[in-house]
Design a protein around this motif. Structure first.
Motif, PDB file in Angstrom:
ATOM      1  N   ILE A  17       0.867  -1.176   0.000  1.00 57.47           N
ATOM      2  CA  ILE A  17       0.000   0.000   0.000  1.00 57.47           C
ATOM      3  C   ILE A  17       0.900   1.220   0.000  1.00 57.47           C
ATOM      4  CG2 ILE A  17      -1.753   1.281   1.258  1.00 57.47           C
ATOM      5  CD1 ILE A  17      -2.633  -1.404   2.480  1.00 57.47           C
ATOM      6  N   ALA A  18       0.744   2.044  -0.991  1.00 52.91           N
ATOM      7  CA  ALA A  18       1.577   3.239  -1.106  1.00 52.91           C
ATOM      8  C   ALA A  18       1.049   4.323  -0.177  1.00 52.91           C
ATOM      9  CB  ALA A  18       1.579   3.739  -2.544  1.00 52.91           C
ATOM     10  N   THR A  19       1.961   4.908   0.568  1.00 50.23           N
ATOM     11  CA  THR A  19       1.605   6.039   1.422  1.00 50.23           C
ATOM     12  C   THR A  19       2.385   7.247   0.938  1.00 50.23           C
ATOM     13  OG1 THR A  19       3.330   5.464   2.996  1.00 50.23           O
ATOM     14  CG2 THR A  19       1.133   4.603   3.442  1.00 50.23           C
ATOM     15  N   PRO A  20       1.776   8.395   0.915  1.00 44.20           N
ATOM     16  CA  PRO A  20       2.484   9.585   0.419  1.00 44.20           C
ATOM     17  C   PRO A  20       3.610   9.978   1.375  1.00 44.20           C
ATOM     18  CG  PRO A  20       0.322  10.185   1.272  1.00 44.20           C
ATOM     19  CD  PRO A  20       0.411   8.692   1.316  1.00 44.20           C
ATOM     20  N   ALA A  21       4.756  10.301   0.794  1.00 43.62           N
ATOM     21  CA  ALA A  21       5.892  10.765   1.599  1.00 43.62           C
ATOM     22  C   ALA A  21       5.671  12.213   2.001  1.00 43.62           C
ATOM     23  CB  ALA A  21       7.174  10.626   0.789  1.00 43.62           C
ATOM     24  N   GLN A  22       6.196  12.571   3.124  1.00 45.14           N
ATOM     25  CA  GLN A  22       6.034  13.934   3.611  1.00 45.14           C
ATOM     26  C   GLN A  22       7.405  14.562   3.818  1.00 45.14           C
ATOM     27  OE1 GLN A  22       3.557  13.793   7.062  1.00 45.14           O
ATOM     28  NE2 GLN A  22       1.780  13.102   5.939  1.00 45.14           N
ATOM     29  N   ASP A  23       8.153  14.696   2.742  1.00 47.16           N
ATOM     30  CA  ASP A  23       9.465  15.332   2.806  1.00 47.16           C
ATOM     31  C   ASP A  23       9.293  16.836   2.712  1.00 47.16           C
ATOM     32  OD1 ASP A  23      10.562  12.829   2.868  1.00 47.16           O
ATOM     33  OD2 ASP A  23      10.986  12.765   0.726  1.00 47.16           O
ATOM     34  N   ALA A  24      10.174  17.556   3.376  1.00 46.04           N
ATOM     35  CA  ALA A  24      10.123  19.014   3.321  1.00 46.04           C
ATOM     36  C   ALA A  24      11.531  19.562   3.209  1.00 46.04           C
ATOM     37  CB  ALA A  24       9.453  19.562   4.577  1.00 46.04           C
ATOM     38  N   VAL A  25      11.692  20.577   2.397  1.00 46.55           N
ATOM     39  CA  VAL A  25      12.977  21.248   2.231  1.00 46.55           C
ATOM     40  C   VAL A  25      12.736  22.737   2.344  1.00 46.55           C
ATOM     41  CG1 VAL A  25      14.871  21.726   0.629  1.00 46.55           C
ATOM     42  CG2 VAL A  25      13.849  19.456   0.693  1.00 46.55           C
ATOM     43  N   SER A  26      13.572  23.424   3.112  1.00 47.95           N
ATOM     44  CA  SER A  26      13.470  24.879   3.181  1.00 47.95           C
ATOM     45  C   SER A  26      14.847  25.468   2.900  1.00 47.95           C
ATOM     46  CB  SER A  26      12.963  25.319   4.557  1.00 47.95           C
ATOM     47  OG  SER A  26      13.864  24.905   5.563  1.00 47.95           O
ATOM     48  N   LEU A  27      14.868  26.551   2.131  1.00 48.87           N
ATOM     49  CA  LEU A  27      16.125  27.194   1.749  1.00 48.87           C
ATOM     50  C   LEU A  27      16.367  28.423   2.607  1.00 48.87           C
ATOM     51  CD1 LEU A  27      15.762  27.016  -2.130  1.00 48.87           C
ATOM     52  CD2 LEU A  27      17.020  25.471  -0.639  1.00 48.87           C
ATOM     53  N   SER A  28      17.628  28.664   2.885  1.00 51.54           N
ATOM     54  CA  SER A  28      17.979  29.841   3.670  1.00 51.54           C
ATOM     55  C   SER A  28      17.878  31.091   2.804  1.00 51.54           C
ATOM     56  CB  SER A  28      19.396  29.693   4.214  1.00 51.54           C
ATOM     57  OG  SER A  28      20.320  29.774   3.144  1.00 51.54           O
ATOM     58  N   GLN A  29      18.037  32.225   3.429  1.00 51.66           N
ATOM     59  CA  GLN A  29      17.975  33.502   2.728  1.00 51.66           C
ATOM     60  C   GLN A  29      19.131  33.618   1.729  1.00 51.66           C
ATOM     61  OE1 GLN A  29      17.972  36.705   5.519  1.00 51.66           O
ATOM     62  NE2 GLN A  29      16.488  37.879   4.374  1.00 51.66           N
ATOM     63  N   VAL A  30      20.305  33.090   2.080  1.00 53.04           N
ATOM     64  CA  VAL A  30      21.468  33.138   1.195  1.00 53.04           C
ATOM     65  C   VAL A  30      21.199  32.330  -0.070  1.00 53.04           C
ATOM     66  CG1 VAL A  30      23.901  32.512   0.962  1.00 53.04           C
ATOM     67  CG2 VAL A  30      23.073  33.493   3.096  1.00 53.04           C
ATOM     68  N   ALA A  31      20.623  31.151   0.074  1.00 54.09           N
ATOM     69  CA  ALA A  31      20.313  30.319  -1.090  1.00 54.09           C
ATOM     70  C   ALA A  31      19.323  31.036  -2.000  1.00 54.09           C
ATOM     71  CB  ALA A  31      19.758  28.972  -0.654  1.00 54.09           C
ATOM     72  N   GLY A  32      18.372  31.711  -1.415  1.00 51.79           N
ATOM     73  CA  GLY A  32      17.408  32.459  -2.215  1.00 51.79           C
ATOM     74  C   GLY A  32      18.064  33.590  -2.977  1.00 51.79           C
ATOM     75  N   SER A  33      19.019  34.270  -2.357  1.00 53.21           N
ATOM     76  CA  SER A  33      19.694  35.367  -3.049  1.00 53.21           C
ATOM     77  C   SER A  33      20.605  34.832  -4.147  1.00 53.21           C
ATOM     78  CB  SER A  33      20.495  36.225  -2.064  1.00 53.21           C
ATOM     79  OG  SER A  33      21.554  35.477  -1.507  1.00 53.21           O
ATOM     80  N   LEU A  34      21.198  33.655  -3.958  1.00 46.97           N
ATOM     81  CA  LEU A  34      22.010  33.046  -5.007  1.00 46.97           C
ATOM     82  C   LEU A  34      21.138  32.695  -6.203  1.00 46.97           C
ATOM     83  CD1 LEU A  34      24.330  30.671  -2.968  1.00 46.97           C
ATOM     84  CD2 LEU A  34      24.970  32.794  -4.112  1.00 46.97           C
ATOM     85  N   ASN A  35      19.968  32.188  -5.946  1.00 46.36           N
ATOM     86  CA  ASN A  35      19.045  31.828  -7.020  1.00 46.36           C
ATOM     87  C   ASN A  35      18.576  33.067  -7.774  1.00 46.36           C
ATOM     88  OD1 ASN A  35      17.488  30.133  -8.634  1.00 46.36           O
ATOM     89  ND2 ASN A  35      15.717  30.347  -7.304  1.00 46.36           N
ATOM     90  N   ALA A  36      18.393  34.172  -7.070  1.00 47.78           N
ATOM     91  CA  ALA A  36      17.934  35.398  -7.710  1.00 47.78           C
ATOM     92  C   ALA A  36      18.972  35.919  -8.700  1.00 47.78           C
ATOM     93  CB  ALA A  36      17.638  36.460  -6.655  1.00 47.78           C
ATOM     94  N   GLY A  37      20.264  35.712  -8.420  1.00 47.87           N
ATOM     95  CA  GLY A  37      21.327  36.173  -9.304  1.00 47.87           C
ATOM     96  C   GLY A  37      21.613  35.224 -10.446  1.00 47.87           C
ATOM     97  N   ALA A  38      20.915  34.097 -10.502  1.00 49.99           N
ATOM     98  CA  ALA A  38      21.176  33.101 -11.535  1.00 49.99           C
ATOM     99  C   ALA A  38      20.763  33.594 -12.917  1.00 49.99           C
ATOM    100  CB  ALA A  38      20.451  31.801 -11.208  1.00 49.99           C
ATOM    101  N   ASN A  39      19.893  34.579 -13.003  1.00 50.38           N
ATOM    102  CA  ASN A  39      19.435  35.082 -14.295  1.00 50.38           C
ATOM    103  C   ASN A  39      20.413  36.063 -14.923  1.00 50.38           C
ATOM    104  OD1 ASN A  39      17.130  33.576 -13.947  1.00 50.38           O
ATOM    105  ND2 ASN A  39      15.986  35.253 -13.031  1.00 50.38           N
ATOM    106  N   GLN A  40      21.408  36.515 -14.161  1.00 45.14           N
ATOM    107  CA  GLN A  40      22.375  37.474 -14.671  1.00 45.14           C
ATOM    108  C   GLN A  40      23.658  36.749 -15.049  1.00 45.14           C
ATOM    109  OE1 GLN A  40      22.888  40.222 -11.487  1.00 45.14           O
ATOM    110  NE2 GLN A  40      20.805  40.949 -11.550  1.00 45.14           N
ATOM    111  N   PRO A  41      24.305  37.152 -16.140  1.00 45.93           N
ATOM    112  CA  PRO A  41      25.563  36.501 -16.498  1.00 45.93           C
ATOM    113  C   PRO A  41      26.642  36.805 -15.455  1.00 45.93           C
ATOM    114  CG  PRO A  41      25.115  38.366 -17.950  1.00 45.93           C
ATOM    115  CD  PRO A  41      23.921  38.196 -17.062  1.00 45.93           C
ATOM    116  N   PRO A  42      27.431  35.804 -15.073  1.00 44.23           N
ATOM    117  CA  PRO A  42      28.429  36.012 -14.033  1.00 44.23           C
ATOM    118  C   PRO A  42      29.688  36.724 -14.523  1.00 44.23           C
ATOM    119  CG  PRO A  42      28.477  33.751 -14.783  1.00 44.23           C
ATOM    120  CD  PRO A  42      27.338  34.420 -15.486  1.00 44.23           C
TER     121      PRO A  42
END
Length: 98
Positions: free
Chosen positions: A28-53
């Motif tokens: 019987i399959a039961t849904p997994a309840q995994d959770a991931v949360s990103l820090s503020q630094v990870a969010g700011s790194l992702n925001a800069g991903a659209n700009q050429p380095p």
């Protein structure tokens, strides 16, 4: 800092060895309840991903200067910046001082 919660919902089943064949069991399959949360630094790194380095216009200028033989290399400036960069990196973690 990235935090991640891992749910330990896996429960192994044990079947005893017997001489009688048993009926097939259905999982019987039961849904997994995994959770991931990103820090503020990870969010700011992702925001800069659209700009050429890198500055592509500057790279083209350097390529052209090299092909035309106008590009001058200053080994003293390169060495000074490498040493400065190393000092910054070692000083950041607080373990070593140069």
């Amino acid at each position: 800092m990235i935090t991640m919660k891992i749910d330990n919902s896996y429960k192994p089943t044990t079947t005893g060895l017997s001489s009688k064949p048993s009926a097939p069991q259905t999982a019987i399959a039961t849904p997994a309840q995994d959770a991931v949360s990103l820090s503020q630094v990870a969010g700011s790194l992702n925001a800069g991903a659209n700009q050429p380095p890198v500055n592509t216009a500057r790279i083209q200028e350097i390529k052209q200067a090299i092909s035309e033989g106008r590009f001058k290399i200053n080994p003293e400036a390169i060495a000074d910046r490498l040493i400065e960069s190393t000092r910054d990196l070692l000083g950041r973690d607080g373990k070593h001082q140069v």
